[in-house]
Design a protein around this motif. Structure first.
Motif: not given
Lengths: 488, 427
Positions: B257-264, A484, A304, B305, B302, B310, B307
């Motif tokens: 995971v949303t943070e790591v993925g840069g979403y939050t 990210q 991810l 993810l 969650i 982000p 989207l």
């Protein structure tokens, strides 16, 4: 409501008829309309007061344990009715016990009649058969328990009679499974008896304990015995439900993560499955197998943190992009670090791309330095990757994949793990639960005319391993601050 | 404050209960100084059992712990009448002293190791045993002095009535301490405590009575034999607590995971869940509802993810209503797929709904937990983990501007109180 096959209906009708016969006989005996001349059988009919006491006290308990059973979602081989019925015939003989067994009819009113009839007949016949054998073997009722010859007049008949009751129960179940579900007798027999010897023993003791407490004048104490056991079962059920919820949660969250990377749909589950196969074959303890299963599911969770455009890029990756991909074990490990329970799983996730020859990532560990979990996951990972369809190649057969693994054994993979997988697959044929239809085309859409290289595919990985040093240089020269995926 | 004491201010409830128990124990010790100790072996056996039970405590998911074996042992000691065929002589004061000493001894190792102990819970246990002994023992002496053996059904029924009454009283006191500690409404706390009674509480009571009754014939053997189901239950409870803890940690970890993925934003989910729990507690959610709220809050993003790109800064509050709703729906779908977290999925699904629409009354179909997440999420999007009071106040002001439809005023008020006294740090 599913209709029951005619055979099953006839079978249950027959059982019900026999049970009704037993009930009628019991009623006649208990009310004194039929008496026995043989002193042994005359002694099997307790005085009126005891009969009444047993019915008033034990029947409600039986109802309670029946209700409890219907709410259990996990398969607990035995119903708690068994010890109550055992206690019933120890206390009041086979006839009263048969009457007590019939209260099961009062429970689960919403269940289909045929089911309730079968269950009631099951309990009545079990209690009656056990009781008759107990008396026939010279057992005495609770009011006559003596410490003198306790073994001969109580213990031995009790042990044998409960064995008979157990066999009767098993035969009845085999019958219904045979007629209603077409399950072979042998497999039912195995299910009914597998691992249930200890509970049977414990339940036998419980029934005996109730009868002894009753004999010393504490009928209520005999009842109280049931409560802590019900609570213990309830606590176990809570645990089992929470465990189920936990596993379901991990699975579905991982699926959510997999949506980012169309390739890996179902991949994590399969890697987990293959890892568990390897571990079981190597005789790993079940605790660790469970942990490894989680590690397998979570092994790619760190993807991810890899930009989507890199994951879905068509064609070969640049050094810098490959370096980004190589970060995923570390990110994954970082993510689950806080889950205390998964301690050993961390290493498995962090090092699942190490190679025995030290050319893997992230740390370039060699041979024995690589944790066992990681060596197992590495093999399972590559195996699943090769047996899955990729847009740049079709899925390989299991044999081809195993041959490929074998070719890389000793350099990339631990040969022991590869051998374990080969051996395990002999007894557990591999079924590749393919991604649902439509997924493959999504992949094609995402990748356009080109193809996405799978980082788990060892035949692809070969060329990259050589690039390891260059990739590291690229990272060093061009620090990536934000892995990210915000960069467009 | 010293490490062995709770590291938060002592509430009135805890102080009252602890002082009451201390007084009872001191009076009992004073009484025993002037009287002979009777049946010392029995006292030793039960005392040892209680101490071991206290030692083998079970951590509960809510941070407290239970000592089923110690409680059952103490209860049994208070209720033993005839023992191995002979009537016992010891009085209630002796029960209190033995129980207090044994329980304290059993928790000593935890004190020594610097692990948390709950002096008020221990005090409450001693107090309850004292009441049971003070009521039952004179009753038993009366029966045995009258010379007639009471009817076989009488003692167990008397025991059951006493134990149930005292258990009810215990629940009242426990709810009092809990509501004071968590700042939750009293009735909510009481509901939780009574719920707990029906689980392991029943087993404790039944085991205590059972040991007392069976010891008439079985003597001291009644203690280990009838403790077995309780020990098994305790094992299950412990495993339950572990898996629940793991579940919590896993969701916490995976919510990142949303943070790591840069979403939050880093720490966003965690802050929303912590703040949300504090608000929910004050608004009277039960412990089960709080657990659901916590999980829903951790996973509320969650759905992002799915989207393609982000949202800048992960601030869903800035996205359009349609988008927010789609994210909520997608997230709920993911959670619903677990098959086990339906309630959590429902909470996540409704998080983007306004609590009422123009010209309509308040929409009662939206779970309170969803409304809480909506408010707290918006607050965190605006204020982040900031500790600057100005930024916090600005954020709250912004929420207040939208109280007509978007944010439930009760929740915003409650959040204002919680934020006012909290020091939520940037995790």
């Amino acid at each position: 409501m599913p209709t029951w096959p005619r055979g099953a209906r006839a079978y249950v009708a027959l059982l019900a008829a026999v049970a009704i016969g037993v009930e009628l006989l019991s009623l006649l005996v208990v009310t004194g309309l039929v008496t026995f001349s043989d002193p042994m059988w005359a002694a099997a009919v307790p005085p009126r007061a005891t009969t009444l006491e047993a019915l008033v006290v034990l029947a409600p308990v039986c109802v309670l344990t029946s209700f409890k059973r219907s709410r259990l979602r996990i398969p607990v081989g035995l119903s708690l009715n068994a010890p109550i019925l055992l206690a019933s015939y120890l206390i009041a003989g086979p006839f009263v016990a048969a009457l007590i067994g019939s209260v099961d009819l009062l429970t689960r009113m919403r269940a289909p009649l045929i089911k309730r009839a079968f269950n009631a007949a099951q309990f009545i016949l079990m209690a009656f058969a056990g009781g008759v054998v107990y008396i026939a073997l010279g057992g005495v009722l609770a009011d006559s328990f003596t410490s003198h010859d306790f073994a001969g007049s109580v213990l031995a008949p009790m042990a044998l009679s409960s064995l008979v009751a157990m066999v009767v129960n098993a035969l009845l179940i085999i019958g219904i499974m045979r007629w209603a579900e077409h399950v072979s007798a042998l497999s039912v027999w195995r299910t009914v008896f597998s691992g249930s010897l200890l509970p049977y023993l414990a339940y036998g003791l419980l029934g005996l304990l109730m009868a002894v407490l009753w004999s010393v004048g504490s009928p209520l104490a005999a009842i109280l015995v049931v409560i802590p056991i019900l609570v213990a079962r309830w606590a176990y059920q809570q645990y089992a439900e929470q465990l189920n919820a936990y596993e379901a949660t991990i699975r579905s969250l991982v699926k959510a993560v997999e949506t980012k990377d169309a390739y890996t749909r179902g991949h994590s589950e399969r890697v987990s499955r293959a890892s568990v196969l390897i571990a079981r074959h190597r005789g790993m303890t079940e605790d660790r197998v469970a942990l490894l299963g989680y590690a397998g599911i979570l092994h790619d969770v760190g993807k991810l943190g890899v930009p989507t455009r890199v994951l879905q890029k068509t064609g070969p990756l640049t050094d810098r992009e490959y370096a980004l991909v190589q970060r995923h074990p570390g990110i994954g490990q970082e993510l689950i670090r806080e889950i205390a329970f998964l301690r050993e799983a961390y290493e498995g996730i962090l090092h699942h791309h190490e190679r025995l020859d030290g050319r893997g990532y992230p740390d370039g560990l060699r041979a024995e330095q690589i944790p066992e979990f990681a060596r197992i996951i590495a093999v399972a990972d590559a195996f699943d990757s090769m047996t899955s369809t990729r847009s740049y190649r079709g899925a390989r057969t299991v044999d081809e994949a195993l041959a490929e693994l074998d070719r890389h054994g000793g350099s990339q993979f631990d040969r022991a793990m590869v051998d374990a997988l080969v051996a395990a697959l002999v007894t557990h044929p591999w079924t590749h639960t393919a991604a649902p239809a439509g997924v493959e085309s999504t992949v094609a859409d995402a990748s356009g005319a080109g193809f996405v290289l799978d980082h788990d595919d060892p035949t692809v990985g070969m060329s990259v391993a050589i690039n390891q040093q260059r990739a590291e240089d690229a990272i060093a020269a061009q620090p990536v601050d934000e892995p990210q995926g915000r960069a467009s | 404050m010293k490490t062995w004491w709770i590291s938060r201010p002592v509430t009135v409830a805890e102080a009252v209960i602890t002082i009451a128990a201390t007084v009872v124990v001191l009076v009992s010790i004073g009484f025993q100084m002037h009287h002979v100790w009777v049946e010392p072996q029995l006292a030793l056996a039960f005392g040892g059992f209680i101490a071991l039970g206290e030692l083998a405590r079970v951590n509960l998911p809510d941070g407290g712990f239970a000592v089923p074996l110690a409680s059952a042992g103490a209860l049994a000691y208070a209720l033993v009448g005839d023992f191995a065929g002979r009537p016992t002589q010891y009085v209630a004061a002796q029960v209190v002293v033995v129980t207090a000493i044994a329980m304290s001894l059993g928790s000593l190792p935890y004190l020594a190791a610097g692990k948390p102990t709950q002096p008020d819970a221990l005090a409450r246990r001693v107090l309850m045993v004292a009441i049971v002994a003070a009521v039952y023992r004179p009753l038993f002496f009366h029966w045995s002095a009258a010379g007639h053996v009471p009817k076989e059904y009488l003692p167990p029924i008397a025991m059951a009535v006493i134990v149930m009454t005292v258990a009810g009283f215990d629940a009242l006191l426990a709810a009092w301490t809990r509501s004071a500690r968590d700042r939750s409404p009293y009735l909510t706390a009481l509901r939780d405590e009574v719920g707990a009674l029906f689980g392991i509480g029943t087993a404790i009571g039944a085991t205590g009575i059972l040991i007392a009754l069976a010891s008439v014939v079985m003597g001291i053997w009644a203690l280990p034999v009838f403790a077995i189901p309780l020990i098994i239950a305790q094992f299950s409870l412990r495993r339950f607590a572990v898996i629940r803890q793991t579940h919590r940690q896993t969701i916490q970890a995976l919510s990142r995971v949303t943070e790591v993925g840069g979403y939050t934003d880093a720490g966003h989910s965690w802050r929303v869940s912590e703040l949300g729990k504090a608000v929910g507690r004050e608004l009277g959610l039960s412990s089960r509802e709080l657990f659901d709220l916590e999980q829903a809050a951790l996973m509320h993003d969650i759905g992002q993810l799915s989207l393609p790109d982000p949202i800048p800064g992960g601030a869903t509050t800035m996205a359009s209503g349609e988008e927010q709703r789609a994210i909520a729906e997608r997230g709920a779908e993911v959670i619903r797929a677990t098959g086990a977290l339906t309630r959590v999925a429902d909470i996540v699904a409704c998080q983007a709904e306004p609590y009422r629409r123009p010209g309509e009354p308040v929409d009662a179909s939206i779970p309170l937990a969803s409304r809480i997440i909506r408010v707290v999420n918006a607050y965190d999007d605006l204020a982040g983990g900031s500790l600057e009071s100005e930024r916090r106040l600005d954020a709250l002001d912004q929420l207040r501007l939208n109280m007509a439809y978007d944010y439930d005023p009760t929740i915003v008020d409650c959040l204002t109180r919680v934020v006012g006294r909290s020091t939520f740090s940037n995790a």
